[in-house]
Design a protein around this motif. Structure first.
Motif, PDB file in Angstrom:
ATOM      1  N   ARG A 151       0.835  -1.189   0.000  1.00  0.00           N
ATOM      2  CA  ARG A 151       0.000   0.000   0.000  1.00  0.00           C
ATOM      3  C   ARG A 151       0.875   1.246   0.000  1.00  0.00           C
ATOM      4  O   ARG A 151       1.773   1.394   0.834  1.00  0.00           O
ATOM      5  N   ILE A 152       0.605   2.160  -0.932  1.00  0.00           N
ATOM      6  CA  ILE A 152       1.343   3.420  -1.044  1.00  0.00           C
ATOM      7  C   ILE A 152       0.344   4.573  -0.985  1.00  0.00           C
ATOM      8  O   ILE A 152      -0.684   4.538  -1.666  1.00  0.00           O
ATOM      9  N   ARG A 153       0.650   5.581  -0.183  1.00  0.00           N
ATOM     10  CA  ARG A 153      -0.191   6.769  -0.088  1.00  0.00           C
ATOM     11  C   ARG A 153       0.702   8.018  -0.126  1.00  0.00           C
ATOM     12  O   ARG A 153       1.705   8.092   0.596  1.00  0.00           O
ATOM     13  N   ALA A 154       0.322   8.971  -0.953  1.00  0.00           N
ATOM     14  CA  ALA A 154       0.988  10.277  -0.988  1.00  0.00           C
ATOM     15  C   ALA A 154      -0.049  11.325  -0.621  1.00  0.00           C
ATOM     16  O   ALA A 154      -1.130  11.375  -1.224  1.00  0.00           O
ATOM     17  N   ASN A 155       0.274  12.150   0.354  1.00  0.00           N
ATOM     18  CA  ASN A 155      -0.693  13.102   0.890  1.00  0.00           C
ATOM     19  C   ASN A 155      -0.148  14.521   0.845  1.00  0.00           C
ATOM     20  O   ASN A 155       1.013  14.764   1.185  1.00  0.00           O
ATOM     21  N   GLY A 156      -0.973  15.455   0.400  1.00  0.00           N
ATOM     22  CA  GLY A 156      -0.634  16.872   0.436  1.00  0.00           C
ATOM     23  C   GLY A 156      -1.649  17.635   1.260  1.00  0.00           C
ATOM     24  O   GLY A 156      -2.856  17.507   1.039  1.00  0.00           O
TER      25      GLY A 156
ATOM     26  N   THR B 251     -10.905  32.215  11.075  1.00  0.00           N
ATOM     27  CA  THR B 251     -11.956  31.826  10.131  1.00  0.00           C
ATOM     28  C   THR B 251     -12.182  32.878   9.059  1.00  0.00           C
ATOM     29  O   THR B 251     -12.370  32.563   7.884  1.00  0.00           O
ATOM     30  N   GLY B 252     -12.171  34.139   9.425  1.00  0.00           N
ATOM     31  CA  GLY B 252     -12.457  35.196   8.471  1.00  0.00           C
ATOM     32  C   GLY B 252     -11.311  35.533   7.536  1.00  0.00           C
ATOM     33  O   GLY B 252     -11.474  36.381   6.654  1.00  0.00           O
ATOM     34  N   PHE B 253     -10.161  34.856   7.697  1.00  0.00           N
ATOM     35  CA  PHE B 253      -8.992  35.195   6.895  1.00  0.00           C
ATOM     36  C   PHE B 253      -8.513  34.053   5.997  1.00  0.00           C
ATOM     37  O   PHE B 253      -7.505  34.187   5.323  1.00  0.00           O
ATOM     38  N   ASN B 254      -9.211  32.915   6.005  1.00  0.00           N
ATOM     39  CA  ASN B 254      -8.783  31.792   5.173  1.00  0.00           C
ATOM     40  C   ASN B 254      -9.982  31.012   4.672  1.00  0.00           C
ATOM     41  O   ASN B 254     -11.097  31.188   5.161  1.00  0.00           O
ATOM     42  N   THR B 255      -9.746  30.170   3.686  1.00  0.00           N
ATOM     43  CA  THR B 255     -10.827  29.380   3.091  1.00  0.00           C
ATOM     44  C   THR B 255     -10.800  27.932   3.539  1.00  0.00           C
ATOM     45  O   THR B 255     -11.393  27.059   2.904  1.00  0.00           O
ATOM     46  N   GLY B 256     -10.106  27.650   4.633  1.00  0.00           N
ATOM     47  CA  GLY B 256     -10.103  26.302   5.176  1.00  0.00           C
ATOM     48  C   GLY B 256      -8.844  25.522   4.854  1.00  0.00           C
ATOM     49  O   GLY B 256      -7.907  26.015   4.226  1.00  0.00           O
ATOM     50  N   THR B 257      -8.827  24.272   5.299  1.00  0.00           N
ATOM     51  CA  THR B 257      -7.695  23.371   5.102  1.00  0.00           C
ATOM     52  C   THR B 257      -8.092  22.275   4.113  1.00  0.00           C
ATOM     53  O   THR B 257      -9.175  21.700   4.219  1.00  0.00           O
ATOM     54  N   HIS B 258      -7.203  22.002   3.160  1.00  0.00           N
ATOM     55  CA  HIS B 258      -7.488  21.028   2.110  1.00  0.00           C
ATOM     56  C   HIS B 258      -6.444  19.912   2.170  1.00  0.00           C
ATOM     57  O   HIS B 258      -5.249  20.185   2.325  1.00  0.00           O
ATOM     58  N   ALA B 259      -6.895  18.667   2.049  1.00  0.00           N
ATOM     59  CA  ALA B 259      -5.987  17.521   2.040  1.00  0.00           C
ATOM     60  C   ALA B 259      -6.354  16.606   0.881  1.00  0.00           C
ATOM     61  O   ALA B 259      -7.510  16.225   0.716  1.00  0.00           O
ATOM     62  N   VAL B 260      -5.349  16.267   0.084  1.00  0.00           N
ATOM     63  CA  VAL B 260      -5.539  15.379  -1.061  1.00  0.00           C
ATOM     64  C   VAL B 260      -4.631  14.167  -0.890  1.00  0.00           C
ATOM     65  O   VAL B 260      -3.444  14.308  -0.559  1.00  0.00           O
ATOM     66  N   THR B 261      -5.189  12.972  -1.099  1.00  0.00           N
ATOM     67  CA  THR B 261      -4.420  11.740  -0.996  1.00  0.00           C
ATOM     68  C   THR B 261      -4.546  10.944  -2.292  1.00  0.00           C
ATOM     69  O   THR B 261      -5.651  10.738  -2.794  1.00  0.00           O
ATOM     70  N   ILE B 262      -3.411  10.512  -2.822  1.00  0.00           N
ATOM     71  CA  ILE B 262      -3.360   9.638  -3.990  1.00  0.00           C
ATOM     72  C   ILE B 262      -2.612   8.375  -3.590  1.00  0.00           C
ATOM     73  O   ILE B 262      -1.576   8.450  -2.910  1.00  0.00           O
ATOM     74  N   GLY B 263      -3.138   7.219  -3.989  1.00  0.00           N
ATOM     75  CA  GLY B 263      -2.494   5.991  -3.568  1.00  0.00           C
ATOM     76  C   GLY B 263      -2.629   4.857  -4.555  1.00  0.00           C
ATOM     77  O   GLY B 263      -3.404   4.930  -5.518  1.00  0.00           O
ATOM     78  N   PHE B 264      -1.858   3.797  -4.296  1.00  0.00           N
ATOM     79  CA  PHE B 264      -1.886   2.582  -5.106  1.00  0.00           C
ATOM     80  C   PHE B 264      -1.810   1.384  -4.171  1.00  0.00           C
ATOM     81  O   PHE B 264      -1.110   1.418  -3.153  1.00  0.00           O
ATOM     82  N   ASP B 265      -2.533   0.325  -4.512  1.00  0.00           N
ATOM     83  CA  ASP B 265      -2.499  -0.931  -3.764  1.00  0.00           C
ATOM     84  C   ASP B 265      -2.049  -2.029  -4.716  1.00  0.00           C
ATOM     85  O   ASP B 265      -2.782  -2.412  -5.633  1.00  0.00           O
ATOM     86  N   LEU B 266      -0.834  -2.533  -4.493  1.00  0.00           N
ATOM     87  CA  LEU B 266      -0.172  -3.422  -5.445  1.00  0.00           C
ATOM     88  C   LEU B 266       0.119  -4.784  -4.818  1.00  0.00           C
ATOM     89  O   LEU B 266       0.051  -4.947  -3.596  1.00  0.00           O
ATOM     90  N   ILE B 267       0.467  -5.748  -5.627  1.00  0.00           N
ATOM     91  CA  ILE B 267       0.949  -7.070  -5.204  1.00  0.00           C
ATOM     92  C   ILE B 267       0.001  -7.676  -4.166  1.00  0.00           C
ATOM     93  O   ILE B 267       0.420  -8.050  -3.069  1.00  0.00           O
ATOM     94  N   GLN B 268      -1.272  -7.726  -4.480  1.00  0.00           N
ATOM     95  CA  GLN B 268      -2.245  -8.294  -3.549  1.00  0.00           C
ATOM     96  C   GLN B 268      -2.130  -9.815  -3.540  1.00  0.00           C
ATOM     97  O   GLN B 268      -2.239 -10.477  -4.560  1.00  0.00           O
TER      98      GLN B 268
END
Length: 328
Positions: free
Chosen positions: A49-54, A291-308
């Motif tokens: 299992r591989i996960r890359a998170n920003g 709250t009045g100075f930003n648009t929130g927090t964003h998290a993106v995760t991309i992953g692969f599940d190999l060699i099952q």
């Protein structure tokens, strides 16, 4: 004056979070990647299992915290697993990088009731520095403070240990991050030497109709340096198709434990798995004076599940019993 303000802010950041030299945990673990929380999850799920998170925190605020991380784990033999994680974190003019090497061993307590016990350990290498390259002279401050002569970088080697108990669809993990104290300057009197971070993570997968399930979970953190603690309350709904692919939706609510009705963050999450590819997105609204100075927090995760590949030991079986049994 401006240089003095920079130094003050750096001291605040260093004592509150940066000097803890620890991977910041937001909602990354909810992107079907429990390995973020504890090394005990390494090798569970019978795949590589591989996960890359920003993570982009407080979007709209200059020099707001940002984090990039990569996680990977795989089963070894029948009842062991290994993993590695690395991160890069920036917060204003502070910089952190770290890498963890993890090992987990899984035991069978009872076949009939599907009770398993896992133990894990991680060796951590973490570094912290000040980005003095950003301290450029300005028209108002043409001379940089002469006391700032280097990046104040430090490196810390440490260990995490953890235990994981599973029975049927329930799990409970307990983890201690950075169990060794850090060497400090005895004459400064400002820098904490206790880096210990205790984490407890528990949840239950509830099967529902039409090949789906609901997963409530809770995640608790306690920082030994100052006694502060926080709790995440989460809920996810997962729906499978005939090909064992799935999508999920959920929400997370984080609060300080002495301020239950005043959440730090709250927001929705979505994710999808198609064949070996995984993608998820999480949004968190920060409910404080920013709250009045930003648009929130964003998290993106991309992953692969190999060699099952199935293991001869059910102790490495994934916790989700619908759809693909290989899936964690």
């Amino acid at each position: 004056m401006r240089n003095l303000l920079k130094i003050f802010l750096l001291i605040v950041f260093a004592q509150s979070s940066a000097q803890e030299l620890n991977l910041p945990v937001f909602t990354q673990y909810l992107a079907d990647n429990d390995f973020v929380v504890s090394p005990t999850f390494a090798g569970i799920g019978d795949n590589f299992r591989i996960r890359a998170n920003g993570l982009m925190q407080w979007v709209g605020i200059k020099n707001a915290p940002q984090n990039q991380a990569v996680y990977a784990d795989i089963r070894m033999a029948n009842n062991s697993g290994v993993g590695v994680s690395a991160f890069n974190d920036s917060n204003g003019n502070t910089r952190q990088q770290g890498i963890k090497f993890s090992y987990a061993h899984h035991l069978i307590l009872d076949y009939k009731t599907e009770q398993y016990l896992s133990f894990g350990i991680s060796f951590n290498v973490n570094s912290f520095r000040l980005a003095i390259e950003n301290f450029d002279p300005t028209f108002d401050d043409p001379i940089i403070d002469p006391s700032i002569t280097d990046d104040r970088s430090i490196t810390n080697n440490n260990f995490d240990v953890g235990a994981l108990y599973r029975i049927d669809r329930f799990w409970l993990s307990a983890n201690a991050n950075n169990i060794l104290q850090k060497e400090t300057n005895n004459f400064a009197g400002l820098e904490p030497n206790a880096l210990l971070n205790l984490q407890f993570y528990s949840g239950y997968s509830v099967p529902t109709k039409n090949y789906s399930e609901i997963e409530p979970s809770i995640y608790y953190q306690l920082f030994a340096s100052d006694g502060r603690s926080s709790t995440d309350v989460n809920i996810k709904y997962r729906k499978y198709n005939r090909d064992n692919d799935f999508y999920w939706i959920g929400a997370s609510y984080r609060f300080l434990n002495d301020q239950f009705m005043n959440p730090l963050n709250i927001g929705p999450m979505v994710g999808v798995k198609k064949n070996i590819f995984y993608f998820s997105y999480a949004y968190q609204l920060t409910l404080n004076d920013l709250t009045g100075f930003n648009t929130g927090t964003h998290a993106v995760t991309i992953g692969f599940d190999l060699i099952q590949e199935l293991s001869d030991c059910p102790c490495t079986k994934g916790k989700y019993k619908l759809g693909n049994r290989l899936w964690q």
